[in-house]
Motif scaffolding. Structure first.
Motif, PDB file in Angstrom:
ATOM      1  N   VAL A  79       7.018   1.867   1.342  1.00  0.00           N
ATOM      2  CA  VAL A  79       6.923   0.443   1.671  1.00  0.00           C
ATOM      3  C   VAL A  79       6.934  -0.449   0.421  1.00  0.00           C
ATOM      4  O   VAL A  79       7.662  -1.437   0.363  1.00  0.00           O
ATOM      5  N   HIS A  80       6.118  -0.058  -0.572  1.00  0.00           N
ATOM      6  CA  HIS A  80       5.947  -0.977  -1.705  1.00  0.00           C
ATOM      7  C   HIS A  80       7.183  -1.064  -2.582  1.00  0.00           C
ATOM      8  O   HIS A  80       7.251  -1.915  -3.451  1.00  0.00           O
ATOM      9  N   LEU A  84      10.725  -6.500   0.739  1.00  0.00           N
ATOM     10  CA  LEU A  84      10.581  -7.167   2.029  1.00  0.00           C
ATOM     11  C   LEU A  84       9.327  -8.026   2.053  1.00  0.00           C
ATOM     12  O   LEU A  84       8.399  -7.834   1.269  1.00  0.00           O
ATOM     13  N   PHE A  86       6.445  -9.307   4.872  1.00  0.00           N
ATOM     14  CA  PHE A  86       5.988  -8.963   6.215  1.00  0.00           C
ATOM     15  C   PHE A  86       4.866  -9.924   6.585  1.00  0.00           C
ATOM     16  O   PHE A  86       3.910 -10.064   5.841  1.00  0.00           O
ATOM     17  N   PHE A  94      -6.128 -11.367   2.464  1.00  0.00           N
ATOM     18  CA  PHE A  94      -7.209 -10.609   1.829  1.00  0.00           C
ATOM     19  C   PHE A  94      -8.460 -11.473   1.757  1.00  0.00           C
ATOM     20  O   PHE A  94      -8.457 -12.512   1.095  1.00  0.00           O
ATOM     21  N   GLU A 101      -4.953 -16.786  -4.883  1.00  0.00           N
ATOM     22  CA  GLU A 101      -4.872 -15.372  -5.294  1.00  0.00           C
ATOM     23  C   GLU A 101      -4.095 -14.537  -4.268  1.00  0.00           C
ATOM     24  O   GLU A 101      -3.388 -13.602  -4.621  1.00  0.00           O
ATOM     25  N   TYR A 105      -0.639 -12.485  -5.087  1.00  0.00           N
ATOM     26  CA  TYR A 105      -0.724 -11.024  -5.012  1.00  0.00           C
ATOM     27  C   TYR A 105       0.665 -10.384  -4.975  1.00  0.00           C
ATOM     28  O   TYR A 105       0.962  -9.460  -5.731  1.00  0.00           O
ATOM     29  N   GLY A 106       1.523 -10.891  -4.105  1.00  0.00           N
ATOM     30  CA  GLY A 106       2.868 -10.322  -4.003  1.00  0.00           C
ATOM     31  C   GLY A 106       3.755 -10.791  -5.149  1.00  0.00           C
ATOM     32  O   GLY A 106       4.588 -10.033  -5.657  1.00  0.00           O
ATOM     33  N   ARG A 109       3.574  -8.751  -8.188  1.00  0.00           N
ATOM     34  CA  ARG A 109       4.065  -7.382  -8.049  1.00  0.00           C
ATOM     35  C   ARG A 109       5.566  -7.306  -7.789  1.00  0.00           C
ATOM     36  O   ARG A 109       6.084  -6.236  -7.524  1.00  0.00           O
ATOM     37  N   ARG A 151       2.839 -16.127   1.195  1.00  0.00           N
ATOM     38  CA  ARG A 151       2.580 -14.913   0.421  1.00  0.00           C
ATOM     39  C   ARG A 151       3.777 -13.959   0.524  1.00  0.00           C
ATOM     40  O   ARG A 151       4.196 -13.367  -0.468  1.00  0.00           O
ATOM     41  N   ALA A 152       4.331 -13.853   1.736  1.00  0.00           N
ATOM     42  CA  ALA A 152       5.485 -12.959   1.931  1.00  0.00           C
ATOM     43  C   ALA A 152       6.727 -13.515   1.229  1.00  0.00           C
ATOM     44  O   ALA A 152       7.473 -12.781   0.591  1.00  0.00           O
ATOM     45  N   THR A 155       7.360 -12.935  -2.616  1.00  0.00           N
ATOM     46  CA  THR A 155       7.865 -11.676  -3.166  1.00  0.00           C
ATOM     47  C   THR A 155       9.382 -11.733  -3.310  1.00  0.00           C
ATOM     48  O   THR A 155       9.994 -10.758  -3.707  1.00  0.00           O
TER      49      THR A 155
ATOM     50  N   ALA B 126       0.736  -3.042   0.773  1.00  0.00           N
ATOM     51  CA  ALA B 126       1.945  -2.255   0.516  1.00  0.00           C
ATOM     52  C   ALA B 126       3.187  -3.118   0.698  1.00  0.00           C
ATOM     53  O   ALA B 126       4.116  -3.064  -0.109  1.00  0.00           O
ATOM     54  N   THR B 127       3.198  -3.951   1.748  1.00  0.00           N
ATOM     55  CA  THR B 127       4.374  -4.804   1.967  1.00  0.00           C
ATOM     56  C   THR B 127       4.510  -5.840   0.853  1.00  0.00           C
ATOM     57  O   THR B 127       5.561  -6.432   0.681  1.00  0.00           O
ATOM     58  N   LEU B 128       3.428  -6.067   0.116  1.00  0.00           N
ATOM     59  CA  LEU B 128       3.496  -7.032  -0.985  1.00  0.00           C
ATOM     60  C   LEU B 128       3.809  -6.334  -2.301  1.00  0.00           C
ATOM     61  O   LEU B 128       3.705  -6.929  -3.376  1.00  0.00           O
ATOM     62  N   GLY B 129       4.152  -5.055  -2.224  1.00  0.00           N
ATOM     63  CA  GLY B 129       4.620  -4.357  -3.425  1.00  0.00           C
ATOM     64  C   GLY B 129       3.555  -3.563  -4.166  1.00  0.00           C
ATOM     65  O   GLY B 129       3.788  -3.128  -5.288  1.00  0.00           O
ATOM     66  N   ALA B 130       2.384  -3.379  -3.565  1.00  0.00           N
ATOM     67  CA  ALA B 130       1.330  -2.639  -4.259  1.00  0.00           C
ATOM     68  C   ALA B 130       1.475  -1.138  -3.996  1.00  0.00           C
ATOM     69  O   ALA B 130       1.579  -0.716  -2.849  1.00  0.00           O
ATOM     70  N   SER B 131       1.450  -0.348  -5.052  1.00  0.00           N
ATOM     71  CA  SER B 131       1.529   1.110  -4.928  1.00  0.00           C
ATOM     72  C   SER B 131       0.216   1.625  -4.332  1.00  0.00           C
ATOM     73  O   SER B 131      -0.771   0.905  -4.296  1.00  0.00           O
ATOM     74  N   ARG B 135      -3.223  -0.502  -4.480  1.00  0.00           N
ATOM     75  CA  ARG B 135      -3.911  -1.086  -3.325  1.00  0.00           C
ATOM     76  C   ARG B 135      -5.293  -0.478  -3.138  1.00  0.00           C
ATOM     77  O   ARG B 135      -6.193  -1.118  -2.584  1.00  0.00           O
ATOM     78  N   LEU B 143     -13.002  -4.558  -1.023  1.00  0.00           N
ATOM     79  CA  LEU B 143     -13.460  -4.807   0.345  1.00  0.00           C
ATOM     80  C   LEU B 143     -14.616  -3.878   0.727  1.00  0.00           C
ATOM     81  O   LEU B 143     -15.370  -4.173   1.650  1.00  0.00           O
TER      82      LEU B 143
END
Lengths: 361, 226
Positions: A79-80, A84, A86, A94, A101, A105-106, A109, A151-152, A155, B126-131, B135, B143
């Motif tokens: 996924v990462h 994309l 999502f 979060f 923040e 986040y995206g 990365r 946020r999506a 990226t 994960a969808t935001l690119g974090a391994s 994450r 959390l």
């Protein structure tokens, strides 16, 4: 260039009499615009989206976005590593991070050299200025989804996946967020897959539509065609109706009306503060269209358009949907079988469509 | 006020509790993560193993550890073969004993916190690119902050009060393995109730204040940003 999605996923038979579920979809989608993935609950819409994202590790098939292969027989990008965005139904912001923040986040990365969408643009587009310093827990539902969308977007994704982003919102917050989603269509060239079970959302936002039933794509095509298609699916019941792209062609100032041009004619609607040349969408419900053989004089109905019968689609024992060509556009009329017989309706017959109401989307 | 031997025992106890807690956090976190995320069938087995020290008499645990660490035990022989000495009756042996004894007190709060967070926020990351690693540290751990605080506190406080395991594998060597609880036992045996009171009361008050402090820390620094 296109988006190819071929996806197969078996959810085995469950323990408590659950019959199991199979998703088996093969789609070729255009790269531009919003594609609505539409269908009843449990038809596999969200699962399809999760497969495209790589969140379902057991899914087999192929996902190809233009030249980029995310998945095929030999590849499964995690996924990462898929470019994309999502947006989940409940946003999934979060809670330990502020709005800013969350947005970052995206952004942090994603590869710097493929960043095409910048923070200021997103903050401005989604009206997030005042929220940036706040935490996420006391945001309203609409604000949360705007942040999640931002946020999506940040990226700079190759594909944006929206999983019923408005389902958790009440009517008024939903209405408030539409303009932001529309700007998504007009301001970005990004392909979007938009999962929804609400036809009015699809009608308002989508350019293209995929109809999913029981884990299978039963039909797909441009939205305007899908809504009036005689193939099984959307054109039935009270929801049946056409969506037409239109533009503001002029005004009748005396009566506060606007003239909307569309491929095939003009419609008069109440002027709700439209501006000249503005592009709009109108929805004409089949139940609001009646037919006469001669143009009726002395009617209170404003919009009466010459039309030609393209098809008669039985809808219920009493009711029939008439598919009508108005110039180059297609609309639907819902009438009784009895009226159809009385008027002697048949394919190719010229009639007059009386449109009782036109909804501006 | 405190006799020098008692002070030594106090320092040794704090040292043992601190080191054990750190080791527990490092070892317990992956175990808790695995327990929270896995769908494997062996999960309940591992869960039960980790929870054993909750129900076993500490002497049982201490007895087997003594056999395991002693000169004739597997680890003892290994240590001797490697040119070292067996770990029974050493401070390192105490740390090993404490870690096993307090494991459930650390693993369970962290496991529960990970489970409460669930998969969804990690999928979002994960969808935001974090391994996976990214994450874990930027989403799962923050959390689960309350879980970690509770785990550290319980691990520390539980090690402070440990008696049976220490007595079995550490004995009663002043300055090396004699911790507070054993010093208290010695004072009571010698009918020196005054010194026993001083240490016992001190431990009681300290433990109470520790738990109270955690409560207020949790309120002061909530997991979520507001």
């Amino acid at each position: 260039m296109s988006i190819k999605i071929k996806c197969r996923l078996d959810r085995g038979v469950g323990t408590n009499g659950d019959p199991g579920f199979r998703l088996d979809v093969d789609l070729d989608l255009p790269v531009a615009g919003i594609t609505a993935v539409f269908g009843p609950s449990g038809c596999g819409k969200s699962t399809l989206l999760r497969c495209v994202a790589g969140l379902e590790k057991k899914a087999r098939g192929m996902v190809k976005i233009g030249p980029r292969v995310w998945q095929d027989d030999h590849t499964f990008l995690p996924v990462h590593q898929r470019a994309l965005g999502f947006v989940f139904q409940d946003g999934l912001l979060f809670p330990h991070l502020s709005v800013l923040e969350n947005l970052e986040y995206g952004l942090k990365r994603s590869d710097a050299d493929r960043q095409t969408i910048v923070m200021d643009e997103v903050v401005e587009l989604l009206g997030l200025e005042k929220l940036l310093a706040r935490g996420t827990t006391d945001l309203s539902g609409g604000e949360r989804q705007r942040v999640a969308l931002g946020r999506a977007l940040l990226t700079s994704p190759d594909l944006l996946l929206l999983d019923e982003p408005l389902a958790a919102l009440d009517r008024s917050s939903r209405r408030a967020i539409y303009p932001y989603l529309e700007r998504l269509r007009t301001d970005f060239t990004l392909p979007v897959l938009y999962v929804t079970h609400a036809l009015d959302e699809a009608a308002r936002l989508a350019d293209h539509m995929v109809l999913l039933e029981g884990g299978q794509a039963v039909n797909s095509g441009p939205l305007t065609e899908m809504l009036t298609s005689p193939a099984p699916g959307l054109a039935h019941g009270d929801e049946a109706g056409a969506v037409l792209p239109a533009w503001v062609a002029g005004f009748d100032r005396e009566f506060h009306l606007a003239r909307l041009g569309f491929e095939g004619g003009e419609l008069l609607v109440a002027d709700t503060g439209l501006v000249p040349d503005q592009e709009v969408r109108v929805r004409i419900h089949a139940r609001d269209v009646s037919l006469t053989l001669e143009p009726a004089g002395g009617s209170s109905i404003l919009n009466i358009l010459p039309a030609r019968v393209l098809a008669l689609i039985p809808d219920s024992p009493a009711r029939v949907l008439v598919r009508l060509a108005v110039g180059d556009s297609v609309i639907l009329a819902a009438i009784t079988h009895r009226s159809a017989t009385a008027l002697g309706l048949e394919v190719g017959r010229d009639v007059h469509a009386q449109i009782k109401s036109v909804a501006l989307l | 006020m405190l006799a020098p031997e008692d002070l030594t025992a106090l320092v040794l106890t704090l040292k043992l509790a601190t080191i054990s807690t750190l080791v527990l956090l490092v070892l317990g976190t992956p175990v808790a993560w695995w327990l929270a995320m896995t769908r494997r069938r062996v999960r309940p087995v591992v869960d039960a193993l980790v929870s054993l020290p909750l129900v076993l008499p500490p002497t049982v645990l201490g007895f087997y550890l003594l056999l395991f660490l002693g000169p004739d035990g597997p680890l003892g022989r290994l240590m001797i073969a490697a040119g070292g000495r067996p770990l029974a009756f050493t401070f390192t042996g105490l740390v090993i004993g404490s870690v096993i004894y307090s494991l459930p007190f650390v693993v369970q709060p962290i496991r529960d916190a990970f489970m409460a967070t669930g998969h969804a926020p990690l999928e979002a990351a994960a969808t935001l690119g974090a391994s996976p690693r990214d994450r874990f540290f930027t989403v799962a751990v923050p959390l689960a902050r309350r879980g970690f605080l509770t785990a550290a506190t319980l691990g520390f406080a539980h090690t402070l009060g440990e008696f049976g395991v220490v007595l079995m594998i550490g004995g009663n060597i002043p300055g090396r393995t004699q911790v507070l609880s054993i010093a208290i036992y010695n004072h009571v045996e010698a009918l020196d109730y005054g010194r026993a009171h001083l240490l016992s009361g001190g431990l009681l008050a300290f433990s109470f204040l520790l738990l109270l402090a955690v409560h207020f820390l949790n309120r002061r620094f909530p997991v979520v940003r507001v």
